[in-house]
Design a protein around this motif. Structure first.
Motif, PDB file in Angstrom:
ATOM      1  N   GLU A 214      45.249  12.497 -32.819  1.00 55.88           N
ATOM      2  CA  GLU A 214      45.254  13.396 -33.979  1.00 55.88           C
ATOM      3  C   GLU A 214      44.665  12.717 -35.213  1.00 55.88           C
ATOM      4  N   LEU A 215      44.800  11.387 -35.283  1.00 51.76           N
ATOM      5  CA  LEU A 215      44.256  10.654 -36.420  1.00 51.76           C
ATOM      6  C   LEU A 215      42.739  10.579 -36.370  1.00 51.76           C
ATOM      7  N   LEU A 216      42.177  10.699 -35.189  1.00 57.83           N
ATOM      8  CA  LEU A 216      40.718  10.737 -35.040  1.00 57.83           C
ATOM      9  C   LEU A 216      40.187  12.156 -35.198  1.00 57.83           C
ATOM     10  N   ILE A 217      40.882  13.106 -34.592  1.00 61.92           N
ATOM     11  CA  ILE A 217      40.420  14.495 -34.637  1.00 61.92           C
ATOM     12  C   ILE A 217      40.305  14.986 -36.076  1.00 61.92           C
ATOM     13  N   CYS A 218      41.243  14.596 -36.933  1.00 64.38           N
ATOM     14  CA  CYS A 218      41.261  15.069 -38.322  1.00 64.38           C
ATOM     15  C   CYS A 218      39.957  14.746 -39.061  1.00 64.38           C
ATOM     16  N   PRO A 219      39.528  13.472 -39.163  1.00 65.90           N
ATOM     17  CA  PRO A 219      38.281  13.213 -39.892  1.00 65.90           C
ATOM     18  C   PRO A 219      37.042  13.717 -39.170  1.00 65.90           C
ATOM     19  N   VAL A 220      37.046  13.745 -37.838  1.00 64.36           N
ATOM     20  CA  VAL A 220      35.878  14.232 -37.102  1.00 64.36           C
ATOM     21  C   VAL A 220      35.671  15.720 -37.374  1.00 64.36           C
ATOM     22  N   VAL A 221      36.746  16.487 -37.312  1.00 60.24           N
ATOM     23  CA  VAL A 221      36.647  17.921 -37.614  1.00 60.24           C
ATOM     24  C   VAL A 221      36.180  18.119 -39.047  1.00 60.24           C
ATOM     25  N   ARG A 222      36.685  17.295 -39.955  1.00 61.74           N
ATOM     26  CA  ARG A 222      36.292  17.417 -41.358  1.00 61.74           C
ATOM     27  C   ARG A 222      34.815  17.091 -41.554  1.00 61.74           C
ATOM     28  N   CYS A 223      34.320  16.086 -40.835  1.00 64.79           N
ATOM     29  CA  CYS A 223      32.888  15.747 -40.912  1.00 64.79           C
ATOM     30  C   CYS A 223      32.024  16.929 -40.477  1.00 64.79           C
ATOM     31  N   VAL A 224      32.395  17.540 -39.352  1.00 63.73           N
ATOM     32  CA  VAL A 224      31.623  18.672 -38.841  1.00 63.73           C
ATOM     33  C   VAL A 224      31.665  19.832 -39.835  1.00 63.73           C
ATOM     34  N   ALA A 225      32.850  20.116 -40.364  1.00 64.64           N
ATOM     35  CA  ALA A 225      32.994  21.229 -41.304  1.00 64.64           C
ATOM     36  C   ALA A 225      32.139  21.019 -42.545  1.00 64.64           C
ATOM     37  N   ASN A 226      32.133  19.809 -43.078  1.00 64.92           N
ATOM     38  CA  ASN A 226      31.382  19.547 -44.301  1.00 64.92           C
ATOM     39  C   ASN A 226      29.874  19.521 -44.062  1.00 64.92           C
ATOM     40  N   LEU A 227      29.452  19.040 -42.908  1.00 59.59           N
ATOM     41  CA  LEU A 227      28.018  19.070 -42.615  1.00 59.59           C
ATOM     42  C   LEU A 227      27.539  20.498 -42.372  1.00 59.59           C
ATOM     43  N   LEU A 228      28.385  21.313 -41.765  1.00 59.28           N
ATOM     44  CA  LEU A 228      28.009  22.714 -41.566  1.00 59.28           C
ATOM     45  C   LEU A 228      27.820  23.416 -42.908  1.00 59.28           C
ATOM     46  N   ALA A 229      28.530  22.942 -43.925  1.00 54.95           N
ATOM     47  CA  ALA A 229      28.371  23.532 -45.245  1.00 54.95           C
ATOM     48  C   ALA A 229      26.994  23.253 -45.836  1.00 54.95           C
ATOM     49  N   GLU A 230      26.280  22.273 -45.257  1.00 52.32           N
ATOM     50  CA  GLU A 230      24.935  21.960 -45.744  1.00 52.32           C
ATOM     51  C   GLU A 230      23.933  23.035 -45.338  1.00 52.32           C
ATOM     52  N   GLY A 231      24.225  23.726 -44.237  1.00 49.36           N
ATOM     53  CA  GLY A 231      23.349  24.838 -43.851  1.00 49.36           C
ATOM     54  C   GLY A 231      22.207  24.411 -42.966  1.00 49.36           C
ATOM     55  N   ASP A 232      20.998  24.507 -43.474  1.00 47.89           N
ATOM     56  CA  ASP A 232      19.781  24.362 -42.675  1.00 47.89           C
ATOM     57  C   ASP A 232      19.789  23.075 -41.860  1.00 47.89           C
ATOM     58  N   GLY A 233      19.436  23.223 -40.602  1.00 49.56           N
ATOM     59  CA  GLY A 233      19.273  22.065 -39.734  1.00 49.56           C
ATOM     60  C   GLY A 233      20.502  21.685 -38.955  1.00 49.56           C
ATOM     61  N   CYS A 234      21.657  22.306 -39.255  1.00 48.18           N
ATOM     62  CA  CYS A 234      22.895  21.983 -38.542  1.00 48.18           C
ATOM     63  C   CYS A 234      23.030  22.869 -37.322  1.00 48.18           C
ATOM     64  N   GLU A 235      22.882  22.282 -36.167  1.00 48.30           N
ATOM     65  CA  GLU A 235      23.037  23.029 -34.921  1.00 48.30           C
ATOM     66  C   GLU A 235      24.163  22.408 -34.109  1.00 48.30           C
ATOM     67  N   LEU A 236      25.039  23.272 -33.615  1.00 49.39           N
ATOM     68  CA  LEU A 236      26.148  22.783 -32.801  1.00 49.39           C
ATOM     69  C   LEU A 236      25.687  22.437 -31.392  1.00 49.39           C
TER      70      LEU A 236
END
Length: 514
Positions: A327-349
């Motif tokens: 859970e200590l790893l999942i928390c920052p990893v999920v946050r990284c993905v969420a914040n990069l998705l906020a950048e928009g263009d070029g973010c593909e899952l």
């Protein structure tokens, strides 16, 4: 537990073009009117404040390596000494014994190290003329046992909250950096955590560590095959990347090196042995992303697909894994993905939408209620996925996870985030609102109106407004289920009365003319 299904053969998903857009207020005040642009501006300010607050949750802290270096016999034999305070004369005598080079030199140095566990002794020591020069001299000596004990003394001093004590350690920083390239893993680890403690101090970062080349040294040190060294590097980076100077002075240097790519590699590999290192690097990557210095570079390095793949792997193994602290790893990893998705263009899952959503729901189901913060992070990411993306909204409605999402409305700590996600779905129009109505969201929304939390109730009213606007049949059922009576209590509430009155008027009109 939800089934993930196959995670192979991913089709590229549409880019997640979304910020943390929690507020989607359309003009539901028919009598007073409102400016759409002003509401958007207010929403952006509110989102910025929320994101800023979230970035501050992980605070800088110091760490101390101590008892793990002692055997049980040593600890038993020195417990009374470790708790005793030394007088100034005793500290001075210990320093004299250490300088004389007598046979009990190592014993005196060991006693000094234990005394330095107390702030009073630390202050007495640094006030003695030449004390730090002697300690640094032993730290740079060729005698391994004395060098290691001196390093432990420096480490105790670096952990102090007294700025004068920490400043006294600064002449040792160049030597601490030098020994990161040494052959002793134990000494390297100790030097890393000492540097990490010193990095908390702004002056140390500006005047010592950066000019001495700490970033290139860490870029070399991160290549170590030893997990304890990797974790130590992660700790130092995490400390540096949280400083106020980081966006201007530190993060550009990190991005110019290979550190960000190595951090990503270590986050996604060797979790059974290196979970601690992965956690450190995940937080470090989070701080880099939040700085927004050059997220385009991180996106080009396939950071999002790599982290999404990691999350899918963790979700598929979480019930059977023996690794603690996921859970200590999942928390920052999920946050990284969420914040990069906020950048928009070029973010593909680069993953099928339902598959990724199911992975997030696996985490939420597994960690609720023990680790609610994981649920909050996953909902924040789902908010970003659904904010401006109809594909993810439809996928969420299709998935068998949706009933669990509605159950989360009962959880006080996450109900606002769940409502935000539902608002994202409802904002997509009639088809999505019809689906929400068919999935029986109204009873849950009506029950939430009894809560004392103004923020939750306001978001609940916003969702009801969207439902009635796009799917009038929902208003008819709302009235039939005593929704108007639940709303009446807010007509005199200064914070909610405008929303409540407008909603009562809308629901009454739609129910009267179905």
């Amino acid at each position: 537990m939800f089934s993930l299904g196959s995670v192979s053969g991913f089709e590229p998903a549409s880019p997640g073009i979304a910020g943390a857009r929690n507020w989607r207020r359309s003009c539901y005040r028919p009598r007073r009117g409102c400016s759409v642009e002003s509401l958007r501006a207010w929403r952006r300010e509110h989102e910025s404040a929320l994101r800023s607050a979230r970035r501050q949750e992980q605070l800088i802290s110091k760490r101390l390596l101590r008892d793990d270096t002692l055997t049980d016999e040593e600890q038993i034999g020195t417990d009374s000494e470790a708790t005793a305070l030394f007088s100034e004369q005793e500290v001075s005598q210990l320093l004299i014994n250490i300088q004389k080079g007598t046979e009990d030199r190592a014993v005196s140095l060991n006693r000094l190290r234990r005394g330095l566990q107390h702030k009073e002794t630390q202050q007495q020591f640094i006030r003695l003329e030449g004390s730090m020069r002697v300690l640094i001299g032993l730290f740079t000596s060729s005698l391994a046992d004395l060098q290691m004990e001196a390093a432990r003394c420096l480490h105790e001093l670096s952990h102090s909250s007294d700025p004068d004590v920490v400043s006294a350690c600064l002449p040792a920083t160049s030597y601490l950096l030098t020994y990161l390239s040494g052959h002793s893993i134990a000494l390297t680890e100790l030097c890393l955590y000492t540097l990490g403690n010193l990095a908390v101090e702004i002056k140390a970062v500006k005047k010592q560590l950066l000019p001495q080349g700490i970033i290139p040294v860490l870029a070399s040190c991160i290549q170590s095959p030893h997990v304890v060294v990797q974790e130590g590097v992660g700790y130092v980076l995490s400390q540096l990347l949280q400083s106020k100077e980081a966006p201007a002075e530190i993060i550009p240097l990190v991005l110019e090196s290979t550190l960000s790519q190595d951090m990503l590699r270590l986050i996604c590999s060797n979790l059974e042995e290196g979970i601690g290192a992965a956690v450190e690097f995940a937080w470090g990557l989070h701080y880099i992303i939040c700085s927004q210095v050059n997220n385009a570079l991180l996106i080009s390095q396939r950071t999002v697909p790599s982290l999404v793949k990691l999350l899918l792997e963790l979700a598929s193994m979480i019930a059977a894994t023996s690794v603690e602290g996921l859970e200590l790893l999942i928390c920052p990893v999920v946050r990284c993905v969420a914040n990069l998705l906020a950048e928009g263009d070029g973010c593909e899952l680069l993953v099928e939408e339902e598959c990724f959503l199911k992975a997030l729901f696996v985490f939420m189901q597994y960690f609720l209620p023990k680790h609610v913060f994981v649920v909050q992070e996953c909902l924040w990411l789902i908010n970003n996925l659904t904010a401006d993306n109809t594909i993810f909204c439809c996928a969420l409605l299709r998935t068998d996870c949706f009933p669990f999402l509605l159950k989360l409305l009962c959880s006080q700590m996450v109900s606002f985030l769940v409502l935000t996600v539902l608002c994202n779905i409802a904002a997509k129009g009639a088809a999505c609102c019809q689906a929400l109505h068919q999935k029986a969201v109204l009873p849950a929304l009506i029950s939430l109106l009894a809560l004392p939390d103004v923020q939750v109730v306001s978001q609940d009213l916003e969702l009801l407004h969207l439902l009635f606007h796009h799917w009038p049949e929902a208003a008819t059922d709302f009235v039939a289920q005593s929704g108007l009576q639940a709303l009446e209590q807010y007509q005199d509430n200064l914070q909610l009365q405008e929303q409540a009155k407008a909603l009562i008027q809308t629901a009454s009109q739609l129910a009267a003319f179905p």
